[in-house]
Design a protein around this motif. Structure first.
Motif, PDB file in Angstrom:
ATOM      1  N   THR A   1       2.681  -2.822   5.032  1.00 24.49           N
ATOM      2  CA  THR A   1       3.322  -1.507   4.899  1.00 24.49           C
ATOM      3  C   THR A   1       2.513  -0.373   5.508  1.00 24.49           C
ATOM      4  O   THR A   1       3.021   0.727   5.674  1.00 24.49           O
ATOM      5  CB  THR A   1       3.593  -1.168   3.420  1.00 24.49           C
ATOM      6  N   GLY A   2       1.222  -0.596   5.817  1.00 24.29           N
ATOM      7  CA  GLY A   2       0.398   0.459   6.398  1.00 24.29           C
ATOM      8  C   GLY A   2      -1.071   0.258   6.070  1.00 24.29           C
ATOM      9  O   GLY A   2      -1.483  -0.791   5.577  1.00 24.29           O
ATOM     10  N   ALA A   3      -1.850   1.302   6.343  1.00 22.40           N
ATOM     11  CA  ALA A   3      -3.308   1.250   6.157  1.00 22.40           C
ATOM     12  C   ALA A   3      -3.745   2.316   5.168  1.00 22.40           C
ATOM     13  O   ALA A   3      -3.025   3.293   4.923  1.00 22.40           O
ATOM     14  CB  ALA A   3      -4.012   1.458   7.498  1.00 22.40           C
ATOM     15  N   ILE A   4      -4.956   2.134   4.611  1.00 16.52           N
ATOM     16  CA  ILE A   4      -5.503   3.085   3.649  1.00 16.52           C
ATOM     17  C   ILE A   4      -7.018   2.853   3.584  1.00 16.52           C
ATOM     18  O   ILE A   4      -7.501   1.784   3.974  1.00 16.52           O
ATOM     19  CB  ILE A   4      -4.850   2.914   2.256  1.00 16.52           C
ATOM     20  N   LEU A   5      -7.748   3.847   3.102  1.00 22.51           N
ATOM     21  CA  LEU A   5      -9.181   3.671   2.896  1.00 22.51           C
ATOM     22  C   LEU A   5      -9.443   2.908   1.597  1.00 22.51           C
ATOM     23  O   LEU A   5      -8.734   3.110   0.610  1.00 22.51           O
ATOM     24  CB  LEU A   5      -9.890   5.020   2.820  1.00 22.51           C
ATOM     25  N   LEU A   6     -10.452   2.082   1.615  1.00 27.91           N
ATOM     26  CA  LEU A   6     -10.911   1.365   0.427  1.00 27.91           C
ATOM     27  C   LEU A   6     -12.359   1.745   0.186  1.00 27.91           C
ATOM     28  O   LEU A   6     -13.188   1.619   1.086  1.00 27.91           O
ATOM     29  CB  LEU A   6     -10.803  -0.155   0.634  1.00 27.91           C
ATOM     30  N   SER A   7     -12.670   2.261  -0.999  1.00 26.49           N
ATOM     31  CA  SER A   7     -14.054   2.547  -1.404  1.00 26.49           C
ATOM     32  C   SER A   7     -14.509   1.452  -2.341  1.00 26.49           C
ATOM     33  O   SER A   7     -13.859   1.185  -3.351  1.00 26.49           O
ATOM     34  CB  SER A   7     -14.134   3.888  -2.139  1.00 26.49           C
ATOM     35  N   VAL A   8     -15.632   0.815  -1.995  1.00 26.25           N
ATOM     36  CA  VAL A   8     -16.179  -0.265  -2.821  1.00 26.25           C
ATOM     37  C   VAL A   8     -17.509   0.199  -3.381  1.00 26.25           C
ATOM     38  O   VAL A   8     -18.441   0.488  -2.635  1.00 26.25           O
ATOM     39  CB  VAL A   8     -16.364  -1.559  -2.004  1.00 26.25           C
ATOM     40  N   TRP A   9     -17.595   0.276  -4.699  1.00 26.19           N
ATOM     41  CA  TRP A   9     -18.810   0.720  -5.390  1.00 26.19           C
ATOM     42  C   TRP A   9     -19.753  -0.456  -5.558  1.00 26.19           C
ATOM     43  O   TRP A   9     -19.337  -1.551  -5.934  1.00 26.19           O
ATOM     44  CB  TRP A   9     -18.446   1.276  -6.756  1.00 26.19           C
TER      45      TRP A   9
ATOM     46  N   LEU B   1       0.811  -1.206   0.000  1.00 25.77           N
ATOM     47  CA  LEU B   1       0.000   0.000   0.000  1.00 25.77           C
ATOM     48  C   LEU B   1       0.847   1.260   0.000  1.00 25.77           C
ATOM     49  O   LEU B   1       0.379   2.302  -0.426  1.00 25.77           O
ATOM     50  CB  LEU B   1      -0.929  -0.010   1.225  1.00 25.77           C
ATOM     51  N   LYS B   2       2.086   1.148   0.459  1.00 27.29           N
ATOM     52  CA  LYS B   2       2.934   2.336   0.520  1.00 27.29           C
ATOM     53  C   LYS B   2       3.191   2.943  -0.855  1.00 27.29           C
ATOM     54  O   LYS B   2       3.527   4.109  -0.963  1.00 27.29           O
ATOM     55  CB  LYS B   2       4.256   2.026   1.230  1.00 27.29           C
ATOM     56  N   ASP B   3       2.983   2.178  -1.916  1.00 24.91           N
ATOM     57  CA  ASP B   3       3.237   2.668  -3.268  1.00 24.91           C
ATOM     58  C   ASP B   3       1.994   3.235  -3.956  1.00 24.91           C
ATOM     59  O   ASP B   3       2.067   3.641  -5.111  1.00 24.91           O
ATOM     60  CB  ASP B   3       3.833   1.548  -4.132  1.00 24.91           C
ATOM     61  N   VAL B   4       0.849   3.287  -3.261  1.00 19.56           N
ATOM     62  CA  VAL B   4      -0.373   3.841  -3.854  1.00 19.56           C
ATOM     63  C   VAL B   4      -0.201   5.348  -4.009  1.00 19.56           C
ATOM     64  O   VAL B   4       0.152   6.049  -3.069  1.00 19.56           O
ATOM     65  CB  VAL B   4      -1.611   3.529  -2.989  1.00 19.56           C
ATOM     66  N   LYS B   5      -0.413   5.832  -5.198  1.00 24.05           N
ATOM     67  CA  LYS B   5      -0.271   7.248  -5.528  1.00 24.05           C
ATOM     68  C   LYS B   5      -1.530   7.710  -6.263  1.00 24.05           C
ATOM     69  O   LYS B   5      -2.212   6.900  -6.885  1.00 24.05           O
ATOM     70  CB  LYS B   5       0.943   7.472  -6.448  1.00 24.05           C
TER      71      LYS B   5
ATOM     72  N   THR C   1      -6.021 -13.969   9.239  1.00 25.39           N
ATOM     73  CA  THR C   1      -4.656 -14.508   9.281  1.00 25.39           C
ATOM     74  C   THR C   1      -3.777 -13.809   8.259  1.00 25.39           C
ATOM     75  O   THR C   1      -3.264 -14.427   7.336  1.00 25.39           O
ATOM     76  CB  THR C   1      -4.651 -16.022   9.017  1.00 25.39           C
ATOM     77  N   PHE C   2      -3.587 -12.508   8.440  1.00 25.08           N
ATOM     78  CA  PHE C   2      -2.842 -11.705   7.463  1.00 25.08           C
ATOM     79  C   PHE C   2      -1.991 -10.706   8.234  1.00 25.08           C
ATOM     80  O   PHE C   2      -2.519  -9.951   9.050  1.00 25.08           O
ATOM     81  CB  PHE C   2      -3.845 -10.982   6.563  1.00 25.08           C
ATOM     82  N   PRO C   3      -0.662 -10.684   8.020  1.00 32.40           N
ATOM     83  CA  PRO C   3       0.178  -9.723   8.748  1.00 32.40           C
ATOM     84  C   PRO C   3      -0.075  -8.302   8.246  1.00 32.40           C
ATOM     85  O   PRO C   3      -0.142  -8.063   7.038  1.00 32.40           O
ATOM     86  CB  PRO C   3       1.603 -10.181   8.422  1.00 32.40           C
ATOM     87  N   PHE C   4      -0.214  -7.358   9.191  1.00 34.88           N
ATOM     88  CA  PHE C   4      -0.466  -5.970   8.797  1.00 34.88           C
ATOM     89  C   PHE C   4      -0.006  -5.028   9.895  1.00 34.88           C
ATOM     90  O   PHE C   4       0.229  -5.440  11.027  1.00 34.88           O
ATOM     91  CB  PHE C   4      -1.953  -5.741   8.512  1.00 34.88           C
ATOM     92  N   ILE C   5       0.108  -3.741   9.538  1.00 37.37           N
ATOM     93  CA  ILE C   5       0.311  -2.669  10.504  1.00 37.37           C
ATOM     94  C   ILE C   5      -0.713  -1.585  10.203  1.00 37.37           C
ATOM     95  O   ILE C   5      -1.140  -1.431   9.062  1.00 37.37           O
ATOM     96  CB  ILE C   5       1.749  -2.102  10.468  1.00 37.37           C
ATOM     97  N   GLU C   6      -1.139  -0.873  11.239  1.00 37.01           N
ATOM     98  CA  GLU C   6      -2.160   0.154  11.063  1.00 37.01           C
ATOM     99  C   GLU C   6      -1.583   1.534  10.763  1.00 37.01           C
ATOM    100  O   GLU C   6      -2.284   2.401  10.273  1.00 37.01           O
ATOM    101  CB  GLU C   6      -3.030   0.243  12.326  1.00 37.01           C
ATOM    102  N   LYS C   7      -0.329   1.745  11.080  1.00 29.32           N
ATOM    103  CA  LYS C   7       0.309   3.033  10.836  1.00 29.32           C
ATOM    104  C   LYS C   7       1.554   2.799  10.012  1.00 29.32           C
ATOM    105  O   LYS C   7       2.250   1.803  10.231  1.00 29.32           O
ATOM    106  CB  LYS C   7       0.682   3.725  12.159  1.00 29.32           C
ATOM    107  N   PRO C   8       1.858   3.628   9.054  1.00 28.03           N
ATOM    108  CA  PRO C   8       1.157   4.871   8.746  1.00 28.03           C
ATOM    109  C   PRO C   8      -0.148   4.610   7.997  1.00 28.03           C
ATOM    110  O   PRO C   8      -0.280   3.616   7.290  1.00 28.03           O
ATOM    111  CB  PRO C   8       2.128   5.627   7.853  1.00 28.03           C
ATOM    112  N   ASN C   9      -1.101   5.529   8.165  1.00 28.91           N
ATOM    113  CA  ASN C   9      -2.335   5.497   7.391  1.00 28.91           C
ATOM    114  C   ASN C   9      -2.111   6.405   6.186  1.00 28.91           C
ATOM    115  O   ASN C   9      -2.050   7.622   6.323  1.00 28.91           O
ATOM    116  CB  ASN C   9      -3.527   5.971   8.222  1.00 28.91           C
ATOM    117  N   PHE C  10      -1.950   5.817   5.020  1.00 28.04           N
ATOM    118  CA  PHE C  10      -1.584   6.580   3.825  1.00 28.04           C
ATOM    119  C   PHE C  10      -2.685   7.531   3.375  1.00 28.04           C
ATOM    120  O   PHE C  10      -2.395   8.564   2.770  1.00 28.04           O
ATOM    121  CB  PHE C  10      -1.169   5.631   2.698  1.00 28.04           C
ATOM    122  N   SER C  11      -3.935   7.230   3.666  1.00 33.82           N
ATOM    123  CA  SER C  11      -5.024   8.150   3.331  1.00 33.82           C
ATOM    124  C   SER C  11      -4.898   9.428   4.149  1.00 33.82           C
ATOM    125  O   SER C  11      -5.046  10.532   3.634  1.00 33.82           O
ATOM    126  CB  SER C  11      -6.388   7.508   3.585  1.00 33.82           C
ATOM    127  N   GLU C  12      -4.597   9.280   5.446  1.00 30.26           N
ATOM    128  CA  GLU C  12      -4.419  10.454   6.302  1.00 30.26           C
ATOM    129  C   GLU C  12      -3.197  11.256   5.874  1.00 30.26           C
ATOM    130  O   GLU C  12      -3.234  12.480   5.803  1.00 30.26           O
ATOM    131  CB  GLU C  12      -4.274  10.024   7.765  1.00 30.26           C
TER     132      GLU C  12
END
Length: 118
Positions: free
Chosen positions: A42-50, A1-5, A89-100
């Motif tokens: 790598t971090g967190a981000i918002l997901l919008s699902v239409w 997610l860190k590469d989302v631009k 069962t998925f490794p993750f971290i909540e920070k940084p939040n890339f949307s914020e």
């Protein structure tokens, strides 16, 4: 997610759903847009699902997104494939939040531009 631009197209990624963000937004055409906070290692981000697909997504779901779009959040448009891979069962971290972070950077850029024009 860190590469989302912004303006990133054809984004493929695996994420875990941390939480649903309130009630869905309803578009002018009556289509719901659901928002979730998702994360990976790598971090967190918002997901919008239409669309109605958002009703089926629950906290803890591990999702594979194919052909999504990146902005200040990930957009799962109608053409985006969403496949549930499992749950909890998925490794993750909540920070940084890339949307914020992206929202803060955009706000700082706008303030700098306003100062230049003042």
């Amino acid at each position: 997610l860190k590469d989302v631009k912004p303006m990133l197209h054809n984004l493929d990624c695996d994420v875990i759903v941390l939480q649903k963000e309130g009630d869905p937004f309803i578009t002018r055409t009556g289509e719901p847009i659901y928002k979730f906070t998702v994360a990976d290692k790598t971090g967190a981000i918002l997901l919008s699902v239409w669309g109605e697909r958002g009703q089926c997504i629950k906290n803890g779901d591990i999702l594979r997104l194919t052909n999504a779009k990146g902005t200040l959040e990930i957009g799962a448009l109608r053409v985006t494939k969403i496949r549930r891979l499992g749950q909890d069962t998925f490794p993750f971290i909540e920070k940084p939040n890339f949307s914020e972070q992206a929202a803060l950077e955009l706000q700082q850029q706008q303030q700098q531009q306003q100062q230049k024009h003042s």
